[in-house]
Design a protein around this motif. Structure first.
Motif, PDB file in Angstrom:
ATOM      1  N   ARG A 127      54.808  39.130  46.661  1.00  0.00           N
ATOM      2  CA  ARG A 127      54.759  38.559  45.215  1.00  0.00           C
ATOM      3  C   ARG A 127      55.019  39.919  44.163  1.00  0.00           C
ATOM      4  O   ARG A 127      54.374  40.937  44.505  1.00  0.00           O
ATOM      5  CB  ARG A 127      53.584  38.072  44.785  1.00  0.00           C
ATOM      6  CG  ARG A 127      53.396  37.336  43.350  1.00  0.00           C
ATOM      7  CD  ARG A 127      52.038  37.270  42.946  1.00  0.00           C
ATOM      8  NE  ARG A 127      51.571  35.817  43.664  1.00  0.00           N
ATOM      9  CZ  ARG A 127      51.466  34.651  43.021  1.00  0.00           C
ATOM     10  NH1 ARG A 127      51.550  34.659  41.543  1.00  0.00           N
ATOM     11  NH2 ARG A 127      50.888  33.587  43.546  1.00  0.00           N
ATOM     12  N   ARG A 167      54.993  47.090  51.195  1.00  0.00           N
ATOM     13  CA  ARG A 167      55.965  46.382  51.872  1.00  0.00           C
ATOM     14  C   ARG A 167      57.265  47.123  52.354  1.00  0.00           C
ATOM     15  O   ARG A 167      57.940  47.028  53.271  1.00  0.00           O
ATOM     16  CB  ARG A 167      56.312  44.957  51.514  1.00  0.00           C
ATOM     17  CG  ARG A 167      54.967  43.909  51.430  1.00  0.00           C
ATOM     18  CD  ARG A 167      54.565  43.590  52.736  1.00  0.00           C
ATOM     19  NE  ARG A 167      55.462  43.136  53.472  1.00  0.00           N
ATOM     20  CZ  ARG A 167      56.284  42.150  53.497  1.00  0.00           C
ATOM     21  NH1 ARG A 167      55.706  41.173  52.972  1.00  0.00           N
ATOM     22  NH2 ARG A 167      57.201  41.683  54.539  1.00  0.00           N
ATOM     23  N   THR A 179      53.241  35.774  54.954  1.00  0.00           N
ATOM     24  CA  THR A 179      53.119  36.722  54.131  1.00  0.00           C
ATOM     25  C   THR A 179      54.022  38.294  54.707  1.00  0.00           C
ATOM     26  O   THR A 179      53.984  39.140  53.727  1.00  0.00           O
ATOM     27  CB  THR A 179      51.664  37.201  54.069  1.00  0.00           C
ATOM     28  OG1 THR A 179      51.053  37.478  55.338  1.00  0.00           O
ATOM     29  CG2 THR A 179      51.093  36.159  53.239  1.00  0.00           C
ATOM     30  N   GLU A 208      52.158  30.634  48.560  1.00  0.00           N
ATOM     31  CA  GLU A 208      52.039  32.031  49.087  1.00  0.00           C
ATOM     32  C   GLU A 208      50.791  32.082  50.036  1.00  0.00           C
ATOM     33  O   GLU A 208      50.803  32.780  51.029  1.00  0.00           O
ATOM     34  CB  GLU A 208      51.548  32.970  47.800  1.00  0.00           C
ATOM     35  CG  GLU A 208      51.399  34.376  48.248  1.00  0.00           C
ATOM     36  CD  GLU A 208      50.888  35.255  47.032  1.00  0.00           C
ATOM     37  OE1 GLU A 208      51.298  36.373  47.093  1.00  0.00           O
ATOM     38  OE2 GLU A 208      50.336  34.840  45.871  1.00  0.00           O
ATOM     39  N   ARG A 209      49.794  31.386  49.730  1.00  0.00           N
ATOM     40  CA  ARG A 209      48.443  31.407  50.690  1.00  0.00           C
ATOM     41  C   ARG A 209      48.518  30.355  51.919  1.00  0.00           C
ATOM     42  O   ARG A 209      47.860  30.837  52.789  1.00  0.00           O
ATOM     43  CB  ARG A 209      47.413  31.180  49.605  1.00  0.00           C
ATOM     44  CG  ARG A 209      47.102  32.239  48.567  1.00  0.00           C
ATOM     45  CD  ARG A 209      45.580  32.341  47.977  1.00  0.00           C
ATOM     46  NE  ARG A 209      45.337  33.253  46.915  1.00  0.00           N
ATOM     47  CZ  ARG A 209      44.038  33.511  46.606  1.00  0.00           C
ATOM     48  NH1 ARG A 209      43.100  32.829  46.981  1.00  0.00           N
ATOM     49  NH2 ARG A 209      43.859  34.768  45.757  1.00  0.00           N
TER      50      ARG A 209
END
Length: 257
Positions: free
Chosen positions: A206, A252, A201, A195-196
Motif C-alpha cells: 500500500r 519492500r 502481502t 489487503e488483509r
C-alpha cells in the motif's frame, strides 16, 4: 433431502431456513454458526446438502470442505457475500455459489439442482461426484495460501482475474478498481479487505490510503518535494506514495543513496 445450514449470521440462517421450510421434501437437519460446529454436525446429522457460508470465525467454508474430504462430503452450496472466492477451480467443482443478498428463487433453484444431483448419486453403481473430489484436491494443493486467481462478478458471470496480472488497485468507496493493463474491473470489496484477507502481502504494497500496487510492476521511484514519492510503473503510470506509507515501500524496496 436433509440440509445443514452453516452461517455465522443469525439473520442469514433464519432467511435460508424460511426458504427451505417452504420446499416440499426438504428437511433442515440443523444450524451451525461456525465451521467447527459444522464438522461435528455432519458426523451426527449426516446431511445430504450443506448450505455453507464462506467467511466465518475460525474455520472457513473452504476449510470445512477440506476437512471433510471428498469421500464423505455432502453436496455443497456456498452462500456468501465475497465474490472473489469463486475461483475457476471452485466454479468447476462446487454445486453452486450464491452471492448475498440473493432472491429466494435463486436459492430454490440451487436446492432443486442439489436434489437432482442427489438422486443421481443414489442410483446403483453411482460414484462420488468427481468434481467435488477435484475441488478437495485443489484445496489441499493450495494449503490455505493466498489465491492465485480471484473471480469478479461482471453482469451475470464471473470473470477470473490472475492476481499476477493486476498492476495496481484503487479504492472507490466500498469497491475497488483493479487495473490490468489497459482494462479495469470493479470488485465489490473494500481495499482493506483485499489487503488483509485476500492478496498476498509479499506481492502488493500500500502506497496511499486508496492505492495498492503490485511490487513486480514498479519500475522506478522518484522523490518529489517534502516526504512524498512518485511510484512509476512499468507502463509509465505515476502513482503518489504519501508520507505515511513511505516506510512500507522502503521495507519492500530498499532505497540506497
Amino acid at each position: 433431502m436433509r440440509v445443514l445450514i452453516v452461517d455465522d449470521e443469525v439473520a442469514a440462517r433464519a432467511r435460508i431456513r424460511r426458504v427451505l421450510d417452504g420446499m416440499p421434501g426438504v428437511a433442515v437437519a440443523g444450524e451451525c454458526a461456525t465451521g467447527s460446529e459444522a464438522l461435528a454436525a455432519v458426523a451426527v446429522a449426516c446431511p445430504d446438502l450443506l448450505i455453507l457460508d464462506m467467511q466465518m470465525p475460525g474455520l472457513t467454508g473452504l476449510g470445512v470442505v477440506k476437512a471433510l474430504g471428498a469421500g464423505s462430503i455432502p453436496l455443497v452450496i456456498f452462500v456468501t457475500a465475497f465474490e472473489e472466492y469463486a475461483v475457476r477451480a471452485f466454479e468447476a467443482c462446487a454445486l453452486d455459489y450464491i452471492l448475498k443478498p440473493f432472491e429466494d428463487d435463486r436459492l430454490i433453484l440451487a436446492v432443486e439442482r442439489a436434489r437432482r444431483q442427489l438422486h443421481q448419486r443414489r442410483q446403483p453403481g453411482a460414484e462420488d461426484d468427481p468434481r467435488m473430489r477435484a475441488f478437495v484436491d485443489y484445496l489441499a494443493r493450495r494449503e490455505g495460501g493466498p489465491p492465485d486467481v480471484i473471480a469478479v462478478k461482471v453482469g451475470a458471470r464471473f470473470v477470473v482475474v490472475r492476481v499476477d496480472d493486476i498492476d495496481w488497485i484503487a479504492a472507490d468507496g466500498n469497491e475497488c478498481v483493479l487495473h490490468l493493463g489497459a482494462r479495469t474491473v470493479v470488485l465489490r470489496q473494500t481495499l482493506r479487505h483485499l489487503e488483509r484477507q485476500v492478496l498476498d502481502t509479499r506481492r502488493f504494497v500500500r502506497i496511499h490510503r486508496s492505492t495498492l500496487v503490485n511490487v513486480a510492476r514498479i519500475a522506478a521511484i522518484e522523490p518529489v518535494g517534502g516526504d512524498e514519492l512518485w511510484v512509476i510503473l512499468a507502463d509509465g503510470k505515476r502513482l503518489a506514495c504519501s508520507r505515511g506509507y513511505r516506510p512500507a515501500l522502503r521495507a519492500r524496496i530498499p532505497m540506497t543513496r
